[in-house]
Design a protein around this motif. Structure first.
Motif, PDB file in Angstrom:
ATOM      1  N   ARG A 114     -79.200  61.311  52.853  1.00  0.00           N
ATOM      2  CA  ARG A 114     -79.097  61.992  51.563  1.00  0.00           C
ATOM      3  C   ARG A 114     -79.999  61.377  50.503  1.00  0.00           C
ATOM      4  O   ARG A 114     -80.278  62.008  49.479  1.00  0.00           O
ATOM      5  CB  ARG A 114     -77.633  61.983  51.110  1.00  0.00           C
ATOM      6  CG  ARG A 114     -76.721  62.676  52.081  1.00  0.00           C
ATOM      7  CD  ARG A 114     -75.252  62.340  51.905  1.00  0.00           C
ATOM      8  NE  ARG A 114     -74.663  63.040  50.774  1.00  0.00           N
ATOM      9  CZ  ARG A 114     -74.216  62.449  49.684  1.00  0.00           C
ATOM     10  NH1 ARG A 114     -74.312  61.128  49.557  1.00  0.00           N
ATOM     11  NH2 ARG A 114     -73.690  63.147  48.705  1.00  0.00           N
ATOM     12  N   ILE A 133     -72.851  72.865  53.097  1.00  0.00           N
ATOM     13  CA  ILE A 133     -72.002  71.663  53.197  1.00  0.00           C
ATOM     14  C   ILE A 133     -72.762  70.452  53.751  1.00  0.00           C
ATOM     15  O   ILE A 133     -72.238  69.347  53.756  1.00  0.00           O
ATOM     16  CB  ILE A 133     -70.744  71.928  54.068  1.00  0.00           C
ATOM     17  CG1 ILE A 133     -71.115  72.462  55.454  1.00  0.00           C
ATOM     18  CG2 ILE A 133     -69.806  72.891  53.374  1.00  0.00           C
ATOM     19  CD1 ILE A 133     -71.347  71.444  56.489  1.00  0.00           C
ATOM     20  N   TYR A 173     -75.086  68.482  52.716  1.00  0.00           N
ATOM     21  CA  TYR A 173     -75.378  67.317  51.877  1.00  0.00           C
ATOM     22  C   TYR A 173     -74.152  66.791  51.122  1.00  0.00           C
ATOM     23  O   TYR A 173     -74.268  65.887  50.304  1.00  0.00           O
ATOM     24  CB  TYR A 173     -76.495  67.663  50.889  1.00  0.00           C
ATOM     25  CG  TYR A 173     -77.797  67.963  51.587  1.00  0.00           C
ATOM     26  CD1 TYR A 173     -78.654  66.941  51.976  1.00  0.00           C
ATOM     27  CD2 TYR A 173     -78.151  69.274  51.907  1.00  0.00           C
ATOM     28  CE1 TYR A 173     -79.842  67.214  52.633  1.00  0.00           C
ATOM     29  CE2 TYR A 173     -79.330  69.561  52.572  1.00  0.00           C
ATOM     30  CZ  TYR A 173     -80.171  68.528  52.937  1.00  0.00           C
ATOM     31  OH  TYR A 173     -81.344  68.805  53.613  1.00  0.00           O
ATOM     32  N   ILE A 174     -72.983  67.354  51.418  1.00  0.00           N
ATOM     33  CA  ILE A 174     -71.760  66.859  50.778  1.00  0.00           C
ATOM     34  C   ILE A 174     -71.317  65.571  51.460  1.00  0.00           C
ATOM     35  O   ILE A 174     -71.267  65.493  52.689  1.00  0.00           O
ATOM     36  CB  ILE A 174     -70.636  67.915  50.860  1.00  0.00           C
ATOM     37  CG1 ILE A 174     -71.002  69.147  50.022  1.00  0.00           C
ATOM     38  CG2 ILE A 174     -69.315  67.331  50.373  1.00  0.00           C
ATOM     39  CD1 ILE A 174     -70.000  70.274  50.130  1.00  0.00           C
ATOM     40  N   TRP A 175     -70.986  64.574  50.670  1.00  0.00           N
ATOM     41  CA  TRP A 175     -70.504  63.305  51.212  1.00  0.00           C
ATOM     42  C   TRP A 175     -68.989  63.393  51.366  1.00  0.00           C
ATOM     43  O   TRP A 175     -68.276  63.764  50.441  1.00  0.00           O
ATOM     44  CB  TRP A 175     -70.882  62.162  50.273  1.00  0.00           C
ATOM     45  CG  TRP A 175     -70.396  60.815  50.728  1.00  0.00           C
ATOM     46  CD1 TRP A 175     -69.424  60.049  50.151  1.00  0.00           C
ATOM     47  CD2 TRP A 175     -70.862  60.075  51.868  1.00  0.00           C
ATOM     48  NE1 TRP A 175     -69.261  58.876  50.852  1.00  0.00           N
ATOM     49  CE2 TRP A 175     -70.134  58.867  51.909  1.00  0.00           C
ATOM     50  CE3 TRP A 175     -71.818  60.314  52.848  1.00  0.00           C
ATOM     51  CZ2 TRP A 175     -70.329  57.914  52.898  1.00  0.00           C
ATOM     52  CZ3 TRP A 175     -72.017  59.364  53.823  1.00  0.00           C
ATOM     53  CH2 TRP A 175     -71.290  58.175  53.852  1.00  0.00           C
ATOM     54  N   LYS A 218     -65.442  66.621  54.306  1.00  0.00           N
ATOM     55  CA  LYS A 218     -66.311  67.098  53.238  1.00  0.00           C
ATOM     56  C   LYS A 218     -65.558  68.003  52.258  1.00  0.00           C
ATOM     57  O   LYS A 218     -65.856  68.015  51.057  1.00  0.00           O
ATOM     58  CB  LYS A 218     -67.519  67.829  53.829  1.00  0.00           C
ATOM     59  CG  LYS A 218     -68.522  66.904  54.525  1.00  0.00           C
ATOM     60  CD  LYS A 218     -69.596  67.700  55.267  1.00  0.00           C
ATOM     61  CE  LYS A 218     -70.593  66.781  55.978  1.00  0.00           C
ATOM     62  NZ  LYS A 218     -71.700  66.347  55.110  1.00  0.00           N
ATOM     63  N   THR A 246     -63.414  67.803  47.304  1.00  0.00           N
ATOM     64  CA  THR A 246     -64.540  68.515  46.704  1.00  0.00           C
ATOM     65  C   THR A 246     -64.228  69.989  46.486  1.00  0.00           C
ATOM     66  O   THR A 246     -64.882  70.640  45.671  1.00  0.00           O
ATOM     67  CB  THR A 246     -65.809  68.414  47.570  1.00  0.00           C
ATOM     68  OG1 THR A 246     -65.559  68.986  48.854  1.00  0.00           O
ATOM     69  CG2 THR A 246     -66.239  66.970  47.749  1.00  0.00           C
ATOM     70  N   VAL A 297     -65.765  75.746  47.746  1.00  0.00           N
ATOM     71  CA  VAL A 297     -66.598  74.543  47.726  1.00  0.00           C
ATOM     72  C   VAL A 297     -67.937  74.921  47.106  1.00  0.00           C
ATOM     73  O   VAL A 297     -68.623  75.820  47.601  1.00  0.00           O
ATOM     74  CB  VAL A 297     -66.814  73.982  49.147  1.00  0.00           C
ATOM     75  CG1 VAL A 297     -67.826  72.836  49.117  1.00  0.00           C
ATOM     76  CG2 VAL A 297     -65.501  73.516  49.743  1.00  0.00           C
ATOM     77  N   PRO A 329     -71.347  73.185  46.408  1.00  0.00           N
ATOM     78  CA  PRO A 329     -72.000  71.925  46.804  1.00  0.00           C
ATOM     79  C   PRO A 329     -72.682  71.177  45.677  1.00  0.00           C
ATOM     80  O   PRO A 329     -72.749  69.945  45.707  1.00  0.00           O
ATOM     81  CB  PRO A 329     -73.011  72.368  47.870  1.00  0.00           C
ATOM     82  CG  PRO A 329     -73.152  73.840  47.705  1.00  0.00           C
ATOM     83  CD  PRO A 329     -71.859  74.333  47.177  1.00  0.00           C
ATOM     84  N   CYS A 366     -70.034  69.653  43.457  1.00  0.00           N
ATOM     85  CA  CYS A 366     -69.537  68.455  44.145  1.00  0.00           C
ATOM     86  C   CYS A 366     -70.439  67.246  43.911  1.00  0.00           C
ATOM     87  O   CYS A 366     -69.967  66.110  43.936  1.00  0.00           O
ATOM     88  CB  CYS A 366     -69.455  68.692  45.653  1.00  0.00           C
ATOM     89  SG  CYS A 366     -68.307  69.970  46.146  1.00  0.00           S
ATOM     90  N   LEU A 367     -71.738  67.482  43.730  1.00  0.00           N
ATOM     91  CA  LEU A 367     -72.659  66.360  43.565  1.00  0.00           C
ATOM     92  C   LEU A 367     -72.464  65.655  42.219  1.00  0.00           C
ATOM     93  O   LEU A 367     -72.858  64.498  42.057  1.00  0.00           O
ATOM     94  CB  LEU A 367     -74.107  66.836  43.682  1.00  0.00           C
ATOM     95  CG  LEU A 367     -74.594  67.164  45.099  1.00  0.00           C
ATOM     96  CD1 LEU A 367     -76.006  67.722  45.054  1.00  0.00           C
ATOM     97  CD2 LEU A 367     -74.527  65.944  45.997  1.00  0.00           C
ATOM     98  N   TYR A 388     -62.356  66.056  39.234  1.00  0.00           N
ATOM     99  CA  TYR A 388     -61.816  66.807  40.357  1.00  0.00           C
ATOM    100  C   TYR A 388     -60.298  66.955  40.279  1.00  0.00           C
ATOM    101  O   TYR A 388     -59.690  67.645  41.087  1.00  0.00           O
ATOM    102  CB  TYR A 388     -62.158  66.119  41.688  1.00  0.00           C
ATOM    103  CG  TYR A 388     -63.636  65.936  41.959  1.00  0.00           C
ATOM    104  CD1 TYR A 388     -64.598  66.687  41.300  1.00  0.00           C
ATOM    105  CD2 TYR A 388     -64.070  65.006  42.894  1.00  0.00           C
ATOM    106  CE1 TYR A 388     -65.948  66.510  41.555  1.00  0.00           C
ATOM    107  CE2 TYR A 388     -65.420  64.824  43.165  1.00  0.00           C
ATOM    108  CZ  TYR A 388     -66.353  65.576  42.493  1.00  0.00           C
ATOM    109  OH  TYR A 388     -67.690  65.401  42.754  1.00  0.00           O
TER     110      TYR A 388
END
Length: 555
Positions: A200, A371, A373-375, A440, A444, A461, A463, A466-467, A511
């Motif tokens: 990432r 999804i 690149y979602i940690w 993931k 998120t 979700v 993405p 989420c970042l 969140y």
């Protein structure tokens, strides 16, 4: 590295090599339940009882295929056993006294092998589920195994273990197995064999993400951020000036953003609705427009009950996921569940959406761009390992919620409804893949409650939302109604400081409900993110609460 550590490392390496060989065998012979059992044993030895249970369940399904000629894969499962007819008794089945069930036969009959394979599958499945804490399903499969082999000592032992654990966790369930706990915890990690998790921090990843972000948040950029490491529980480190940190991606302002200004507007197809026949768009989960001659709502011409709020959503759905589930009778799965399962049903349906996107786009589920690149708040494999040495300390606290129904049984049912062969395509839809997706989603996914009864019934979700990393003193607020909109706060939560975001500052999302007390916020973080929140606000409030509890003077 001392001798014992070197020995452990060598053992793990050998087991990982064996696992890969068995996985390769399954790609060549996907209907061989004995190979599944062999891999289940390796997974158990590696410290993945959930993956052992997943393999044992697929093995159990294949033993049913062998024994019932009306089943879909009967011929393939029967053919897979031909190579064992004149071979020694398979090692995977040679456990306890199971080999005695063969009797004096010199040729291993397929039905006898399948019967023994069923008992062995029940052994591995019930023990694996017990070890992760899913006592109810462990008891169910143990009882089914004992119905086939009432004197089987291994199954009798497992039943005893279940009763011992139940005595500690839920003594009221001893006389009523239906009340046994069903949820447990498993390892939350980038599995050693997972080649799909991207770097990432690589420039290629950052370039891709920033190109996508530029249309949603033109004043922002994705950069590497420094975050406090989540802890397993409250700690003395709350009062430290310097705490452990880690690197993650974050969203930063490229220029000043005024209070009240829109920071990000994001559209997502990774949505879910757990109400049957609810009036929301199948694609974006926005409320459908009113009926009438001027309505923009569009019905799918093939499965008329599926409705989209606009031509845009219809086109997006057709391009990215809907054909995989169109007229496949998937819509009723996990809908109108009991209130206690509402959250988990939404996570499951988000999983189903990713599976549909992967199937339609003919890619691996972990490569779906929405999804990828979602940690998933993963813990390193090393920290998740169970130390088997004589002087070992307590086992690690695993952080990914797990149940047989939501992680194993129903996802396979969804795949079957989508006409996907769960054996021939096992590598794409293996349990570790599903666990990674769940990792993931948790923490998120955003959810919306139904105003009629307060139950969460829609989730999504986003993405890029989420970042933007979580903080309990966020500088943005968000609203989701078809599109996720981040707005710079007018005032900060702590101290009523003025809102707005300066160039170079990180976008601090939230969140959870940041009006909750610190203990409740941290309990949420532990369940969703895998650890206690260590943001500055949580540490300050926890330290103040501790000081008050201990009778310290605070000014």
């Amino acid at each position: 590295m001392d001798d014992s550590s070197q020995e452990d490392a060598s053992r793990v390496e050998a087991l990982l090599s064996a696992r890969q060989q068995l996985t390769d065998q399954l790609s060549q012979s996907p209907y061989d339940f004995i190979v599944y059992l062999n891999r289940a044993i390796v997974h158990a030895d590696l410290g993945y009882p959930d993956l052992a249970a997943g393999d044992a369940y697929r093995a159990l399904l294949l033993t049913d295929e062998v024994r019932d000629e009306s089943f879909e894969y009967h011929e393939q499962a029967l053919e897979a056993l031909q190579r064992y007819r004149d071979a020694p008794f398979p090692a995977a089945l040679d456990h306890g006294l199971l080999s005695q069930m063969v009797g004096s036969e010199t040729v291993l009959d397929a039905n006898i092998l399948a019967l023994i394979g069923s008992v062995r599958s029940y052994q591995v499945l019930s023990l694996g589920l017990l070890l992760v804490g899913c006592l109810k399903s462990a008891y169910t499969f143990c009882a089914r195994g004992l119905a086939l082999a009432p004197e089987n000592q291994e199954l009798l032992n497992v039943r005893g273990y279940i009763q011992t654990v139940a005595q500690r966790r839920a003594p009221q369930s001893l006389n009523d197995p239906s009340r046994l706990p069903e949820w447990g915890m498993v390892r939350r990690e980038v599995y050693p064999w997972n080649t799909h998790e991207p770097d990432r921090f690589a420039q290629e990843s950052l370039d891709f993400l920033n190109k996508e972000l530029s249309t949603m948040a033109p004043k922002c950029a994705v950069q590497v951020a420094t975050l406090p490491i989540l802890l397993e529980s409250a700690s003395d480190t709350d009062g430290y000036e310097i705490i452990p940190t880690c690197k993650q991606l974050g969203v930063f302002a490229k220029e000043d953003i005024a209070a009240g200004e829109t920071v990000l507007e994001e559209y997502s197809l990774v949505t879910a609705n757990n109400r049957l026949k609810e009036s929301v768009c199948d694609a974006c989960s926005e409320e459908l427009p009113p009926l009438g001659s001027e309505s923009q709502a569009i019905n799918c011409p093939e499965c008329y009950d599926t409705v989209f709020c606009s031509q845009y959503c219809f086109d997006k759905a057709q391009n990215l996921y809907h054909p995989a589930v169109c007229e496949k009778d998937v819509d009723s799965i996990a809908k109108d569940t009991e209130a206690k399962d509402a959250d988990e049903a939404l996570h499951l349906l988000l999983l189903a959406r990713i599976l549909a996107m992967a199937a339609h786009q003919e890619i691996h589920p972990l490569d779906v761009s929405q999804i990828k690149y979602i940690w998933g708040d993963f813990v390193s494999s090393k920290e998740n390992e169970i130390d088997l040495s004589p002087n070992a300390g307590p086992p690690p606290e695993w952080t990914l919620p797990f149940s047989f129904q939501f992680n194993i049984e129903t996802p396979l049912h969804i795949l079957e409804k989508m006409d996907i062969d769960i054996f021939a395509n096992a590598e794409q839809y293996d349990l570790w893949v599903l666990n990674t997706l769940y990792s993931k989603f948790r923490g998120t996914a955003s959810a919306r409650k139904n105003p009629r009864d307060g139950r969460p019934d829609v989730a999504a979700v986003h993405p890029f939302w989420c970042l933007a990393n979580h903080d309990c003193d966020p500088n943005v607020t968000w609203e989701w109604a078809g599109r996720m909109i981040l707005t710079a706060r007018e005032k900060r939560v702590v101290g009523d400081k003025p809102g707005g975001i300066k160039k170079g500052e990180e976008i601090l999302n939230h969140y959870c409900d940041v009006t909750l007390p610190v203990h409740e916020r941290r309990e949420w973080a532990r369940g969703s993110l895998g650890g206690w929140c260590m943001c500055a606000r949580c540490r300050a409030e926890a330290g103040s609460a501790t000081a008050d509890t201990n009778g310290w003077q605070t000014h």
